[in-house]
Every structure is written in structure tokens, then in C-alpha cells.
Design a protein around this motif. Structure first.
Motif, short mmCIF file in Angstrom:
data_model
loop_
_atom_site.label_atom_id
_atom_site.label_comp_id
_atom_site.label_asym_id
_atom_site.label_seq_id
_atom_site.Cartn_x
_atom_site.Cartn_y
_atom_site.Cartn_z
N ASN A 1 0.83 -1.20 0.00
CA ASN A 1 0.00 0.00 0.00
C ASN A 1 0.86 1.26 0.00
OD1 ASN A 1 -2.43 -1.38 0.14
ND2 ASN A 1 -2.37 -1.47 2.37
N HIS B 1 -2.62 0.42 -4.61
CA HIS B 1 -2.48 -0.93 -4.09
C HIS B 1 -1.71 -1.70 -5.16
CE1 HIS B 1 -3.71 -4.09 -1.29
NE2 HIS B 1 -4.24 -4.82 -2.25
N ALA C 1 -1.59 -3.16 5.53
CA ALA C 1 -2.09 -4.18 4.60
C ALA C 1 -2.27 -5.52 5.30
CB ALA C 1 -1.12 -4.34 3.44
N ALA D 1 -6.73 -2.87 3.06
CA ALA D 1 -5.92 -1.69 3.32
C ALA D 1 -6.71 -0.74 4.20
CB ALA D 1 -5.56 -0.98 2.01
#
Ligand code: CUK
Ligand code: CUA
Ligand code: CA
Length: 601
Positions: A173, A198, A221, A232
Motif C-alpha cells: 500500500n 495498491h 495491509a 488496506a
């Protein structure tokens, strides 16, 4: 109240309507905890081995640390993004090729690869938050074997491997919303066009399989235990660029990524390509993502070992949110509202950051502001949410920790084999728990016995700044996988015969190192030549390393048995320069040296 605590309070209370001060549950009677006898011990007697490996991120050091656990003896520091003059990391050609010229990094999260929900002993993955990179460490050598720059991202923070059926993907992330193509064009101060990313990395090839963009930031994450979802937390759903803007909304999100739909989009070509990378739109309504509202500026997301729940910590809310992973399919099908995936929001205390598990249905959440680990029962929290009872709480126990805990991790807790024995509390501040060493004091990693109903503190361990996170892995899953020495042929340039080759103004010295002699006694070059030394340790005895230090040139590295390392430099300092072995390898170790003779032009 410490300055840190005051600062956290100031931030939390000025910018939010939540009254954190009233929300704290009082600690239980402290004597209750101390009255409990520990059943586990942290001492490992001489001659015995630890039961677990602990893999720590090294924070600002940019390294990964390997400790025996529960003794917490640091066994190895694996250089990742840092310069390490002992091993020559950042100096040798092999390591420079992986570092991209940058020898600083900020490692936050280190996670082993998986098969069927537990560790498979192949790799460790670790992030570099500062320079947006991912590194892969081979478990058989506990050395880095591949690195990857993650373009289009900043604050590459949360990282998690796929847990089932095996780790084919690793997700990362980007914490800092930024311009996707960050090339200095347009109104760069207008944060509305920034976004989160992502990133999906193929674990085997270490190439980017795709990037899913979101309008919100993406912080910590996790992956589920079925291989269908990744998660996330997002604390900046506001799209703010300042702290007060990021604290404006009462709720932010847990963003869920549906891998079935992402795979289908990648297969059908339903994406745009930027810099050769498939880029998918993960905004709300695209079907690839679900945005589950959770209270204010969440931090950690951790999935329970039974695979049923994702627990999100509130950070500036005194609550954690329990998300039922089994009903996410209905959320993606559009039959239930994302908010209905939250099945409990128990109040646990001030500043919840991360959660870990004992495999017996209990969760352990770190409380930064309260400086506590709080143990609570997941099912009890869900039941009480469904039918609240006056005065009832899912909280089972509280343990004061010293002080300001960030991550907490229990043994094997990130796998389906969570064993509920030990817990580590990674405390940011040690204050007076250790001898004073000046303004920058060590952190305090506290070892806790969680095998009983109540938590028992076993030991304090000083840690150099700043191991954010740790994974604690049963020894049998790692130990047999780690080799005592590599194969000579693993390095394409390994040498068993020493030689010097000259091509124009390039000099290549290939040489063996066998206790107590280098295969060459002198190498003569001219000032300005480009010189390469290729050194193979031909001693096959495990644990017998040789070093190579070239006086006055800032070059040194260690070569372990059967390893080969090389270094290339310009011979810009005329004179006689001794090259000597740096590790005490033999009774005649001090005589293990040779000369580099550089003739002035
Ligand atoms: S973050 Cu450090 S305490 Cu980078 Cu895992 Cu939460
Ligand atoms: Cu080889 Cu000392
Ligand atoms: Ca926010």
C-alpha cells in the motif's frame, strides 16, 4: 502524562469531536495480573536453541533483524536498504546491483511467504517506506536476493503476502496520496487529483502484476486466508494534505480488494497501461473494491487465524472494528451494505494501533496512548454488539507496558497455526527501563506469556530504533531450510584458480581465499585503472569466513564459505595499499594479506 501523550491528545482532540478522554476503560486491578504465575520462560540455557525465529523490521536502519525467540538474542542483521561495511552490503557489485544507488531505507513490515495459511520457509518480504521499494530475502541464506522499485507510489508502507493456496502475490500500500505520474506538471499543490495505490507484485518473478488506484490513501495491509481478498486501512479518506484535513471526517475506511475481480480485469485487458504496468481503477463503484466505513483514522488491520475476521484499530477512536470476512462476498454482490460487514465495535482503550491473536478466539490490541496490551474475546464482542448487556465487556485482561506500544505480535499469530504462547509488545519508548545512553534511548520490546487467562510480563529487551513489526515463526518451519553454506557454483564468477587479467585500462583480479592465504600476493595496476576484485572463499568449513579490506579505499566485505563477492573501483590513489583479511580465520590470520600496488601516472 508524557509529552508524547500530550501531543497525541492534542492532535486527537482538537481536530475531532470524539471525546477520547471519557472513552477509556479503567485498567483492571494491577495486582490481579502480577498475582498470576508465568508458565513460560524467556531464558534459554547455554547449549540449547530457541523455539522460534523472530524476524524484526529494522526501521530507520533499513535492515531486518533475526533473533532467537523467546531469548531475544539477535542472531543476525540482514542488510537490506542500508550500507553494511561488515558484509560489504552497498559496497560489493552484487549488492549495489540491488540497491539502485540508495543506501538508506525505512523497513516497517517483514512477512514470510505462505502455503496453505502457514509459513513455507521460502522468502521474507520487506518494504522500504522512504524510497518505495520491496525486497525479497531468501530464507535458505537469509540474504536479499531481489529488490523492486514501486513506481507511482509514495510512503510504500503496508506489505502482505498472499496466504493461500501459496504466495503468488504480495501486495503493498502507498500511504501518501500523491500524483500518480509524479513528473512536476500541472497544479501540484491541488491534492484533489492525488491518490493511493495498491500494488500487486508477482512473488516469484518480482515484477509488478498490476496497480489498483484509489482516491483515498492506503496504509496498513493484510490478506485473507482464502486467497480472495486483500485489505488496506485508509486514514485519509478526506483527501487532505494537512493533518487537520486528514482528521476532518468521523469515519474513514477499510478498503477491501477482490482478487477474483482483479484477476478477471487483468485477464480481459480491462485496464490502462502506464509505464508498462497494468493500472486498474479501484474507485468505489468499479466493483474491484469495497469501502467499509470504520471510525476515524484507522491504523492496523489484522486477520484472525481462523480466517473469519479482519480487525481494524481506531487509532484516534477508542474502538476496534471487527469485519466479518465471510460476508464480504455479499458486499461485493451488492446484496448487503458495506457498513453491515462490521459485526462488532468494542471499546478497548485509547490509541489502538495493532492486533494479534492467540488462536483460542482472543485478540490482543496494542494501545499507544494507554500504554497497554488489551486482551479481548472476539465472539464475546460480536455477541455484545448484537445484544448489549449493561456493564458487560469483551475485555478479558489488560497489561501495562513500558511505554507507548506500536505493533504487538504473538507467536505464529499471522498463520492458521497461531499457538497462543508468547506475545511481544514493541514499545516505542523505554524512558528509565535501561541505563541512560543519551537523548536517543533504546526501545523496549517486552515479552509476555499469553498461555494463561491473564497476561504475564516475562522480560524487557532493549532494541535499537525502530523495529516497527515482527513475525514470530516456529523454528521447525525455518531451521531445516537454512543452509550452512552456499554452493560454489551459485555465483557465476566463482573462482578456484587465481589470475589477473588486463583489458586496456581495466584490471580483473580473480582470487581464492583459503585460510590463511589469498590466492594472489600482489596486484600491480596504474593510477586511473578500473580494478575489479572477484573473491571466492574456497574454505568449505561452515562458519569460516574471510574478509577483504583494501586500505585507504573505503572498501571492505566478508566472504562466507563458498561465497563469491566482487568489487569494482577506480585506482585513484597511487602507492602501496595493503589488502587484509578482516575476520579472525586462522592462527596466521594477521598474515593473511596482500598488496595492491598503484603506479602513479
Ligand atoms: S506502522 Cu509502525 S507502529 Cu509502519 Cu506497522 Cu504501526
Ligand atoms: Cu582469512 Cu582472516
Ligand atoms: Ca481521516
Amino acid at each position: 502524562m508524557t509529552a508524547q501523550r500530550l501531543l497525541f491528545f492534542a492532535v486527537a482532540t482538537t481536530a475531532t469531536s470524539l471525546l477520547l478522554g471519557c472513552a477509556a476503560a479503567p485498567p483492571q486491578d494491577a495486582t490481579e495480573t502480577t498475582a498470576t504465575e508465568a508458565t513460560l520462560h524467556h531464558e534459554v540455557p547455554p547449549g540449547e536453541l530457541d523455539e522460534y525465529y523472530a524476524f524484526f523490521s529494522g526501521g530507520q536502519s533499513g535492515e531486518v533483524r533475526v533473533a532467537g525467540f523467546p531469548s531475544m538474542r539477535v542472531l543476525k542483521r540482514i542488510p537490506v536498504w542500508n550500507l553494511d561495511s561488515a558484509t560489504g552490503w552497498g559496497i560489493t557489485n552484487e549488492s549495489k546491483a540491488m540497491l539502485d544507488g540508495m543506501v538508506t531505507g525505512d523497513t516497517h513490515h517483514v512477512h514470510p511467504s505462505y502455503a496453505d495459511g502457514t509459513y513455507d520457509g521460502k522468502w521474507l518480504f520487506v518494504n522500504d517506506k522512504a524510497n518505495n521499494r520491496l525486497a525479497r530475502i531468501r530464507i535458505d541464506t537469509l540474504e536479499v536476493d531481489a529488490t523492486l522499485n514501486i513506481p507511482h507510489t509514495q510512503g510504500t508502507h503496508g506489505v502482505f503476502p498472499q496466504r493461500a493456496p501459496t504466495t503468488e502475490w504480495v501486495v503493498l500500500n502507498s500511504e501518501f496520496r500523491s500524483p500518480f505520474e509524479n513528473e512536476g506538471e500541472g497544479d501540484m499543490l491541488d491534492a484533489s487529483s492525488y491518490g493511493g495505490v495498491h500494488t500487486i507484485v508477482d512473488a516469484e518473478s518480482m515484477e509488478i502484476a498490476g496497480q489498483v488506484t484509489t482516491p483515498v490513501n492506503l496504509d496498513l495491509a493484510a490478506t485473507d486466508y482464502s486467497g480472495r481478498y486483500s485489505f488496506a486501512t485508509s486514514y485519509n479518506s478526506e483527501g487532505g494534505a494537512t493533518i487537520s484535513e486528514m482528521l476532518a471526517a468521523d469515519r474513514d475506511y477499510l478498503v477491501v480488494f477482490d482478487w477474483q475481480r482483479i484477476k478477471a480485469a487483468l485477464a480481459s485487458g480491462d485496464y490502462r497501461t502506464v509505464d508498462g504496468i497494468p493500472v486498474l481503477d479501484g474507485s468505489e463503484g468499479t466493483g474491484l473494491t469495497a469501502y467499509i466505513p470504520v471510525p476515524k483514522n484507522p491504523h492496523g488491520v489484522n486477520v484472525s487465524p481462523d480466517g473469519n475476521y479482519a480487525v481494524v484499530c481506531g487509532k484516534v477512536s477508542p474502538t476496534v472494528s471487527v469485519i466479518d470476512i465471510n460476508i464480504l462476498a455479499d458486499v461485493f454482490a451488492g446484496t448487503i451494505d458495506p457498513a453491515d460487514a462490521v459485526v462488532a465495535e468494542p471499546e478497548v482503550g485509547l490509541g489502538p494501533l495493532h492486533t494479534t491473536y492467540d488462536g483460542r478466539g482472543n485478540a490482543y490490541t496494542s494501545l499507544f496512548i494507554d500504554s497497554q496490551i488489551v486482551k479481548w474475546n472476539i465472539q464475546r464482542a460480536i455477541d455484545l454488539q448484537a445484544s448489549p448487556q449493561e456493564g458487560e465487556t469483551p475485555v478479558v485482561d489488560r497489561l501495562d507496558v513500558h511505554y507507548q506500544v506500536g505493533h504487538t505480535m504473538a507467536s505464529m499469530a499471522e498463520t492458521k497455526d497461531a499457538d497462543g504462547r508468547y506475545l511481544l509488545s514493541l514499545n516505542k519508548i523505554s524512558k528509565d527501563r535501561f541505563l541512560n545512553v543519551g537523548p536517543l534511548k533504546p526501545e523496549n520490546d517486552q515479552l509476555v506469556d499469553i498461555s494463561g487467562e491473564q497476561m504475564v510480563l516475562l522480560a524487557d529487551h532493549a532494541a535499537y530504533v525502530e523495529p516497527h513489526d515482527v513475525t514470530i515463526v516456529r523454528r521447525d518451519l525455518i531451521e531445516d531450510k537454512v543452509v550452512h553454506r552456499v554452493r560454489l557454483e551459485d555465483h557465476p564468477d566463482a573462482v578456484t584458480q587465481s589470475s589477473v587479467e588486463r583489458i586496456g585500462n581495466r584490471v580483473i583480479a580473480r582470487m581464492t581465499a583459503t585460510a590463511p592465504v589469498f590466492g594472489l600476493q600482489e596486484v600491480e595496476v596504474n593510477e586511473g585503472d578500473e580494478v575489479t576484485f572477484i573473491v571466492t572463499n574456497t574454505d568449505e568449513i561452515p562458519d569460516l569466513a574471510h574478509g577483504f579490506a583494501l586500505s585507504n579505499y573505503g572498501i571492505q566485505f566478508i566472504v562466507a564459505p563458498f561465497e563469491t563477492k566482487s568489487v569494482t573501483f577506480i585506482a585513484d590513489k597511487p602507492g602501496v595499499h595493503w589488502i587484509y583479511c578482516t575476520t579472525f580465520c586462522h592462527a596466521l590470520h594477521l598474515e593473511m594479506r596482500m598488496r595492491l600496488v598503484v603506479r602513479a601516472r
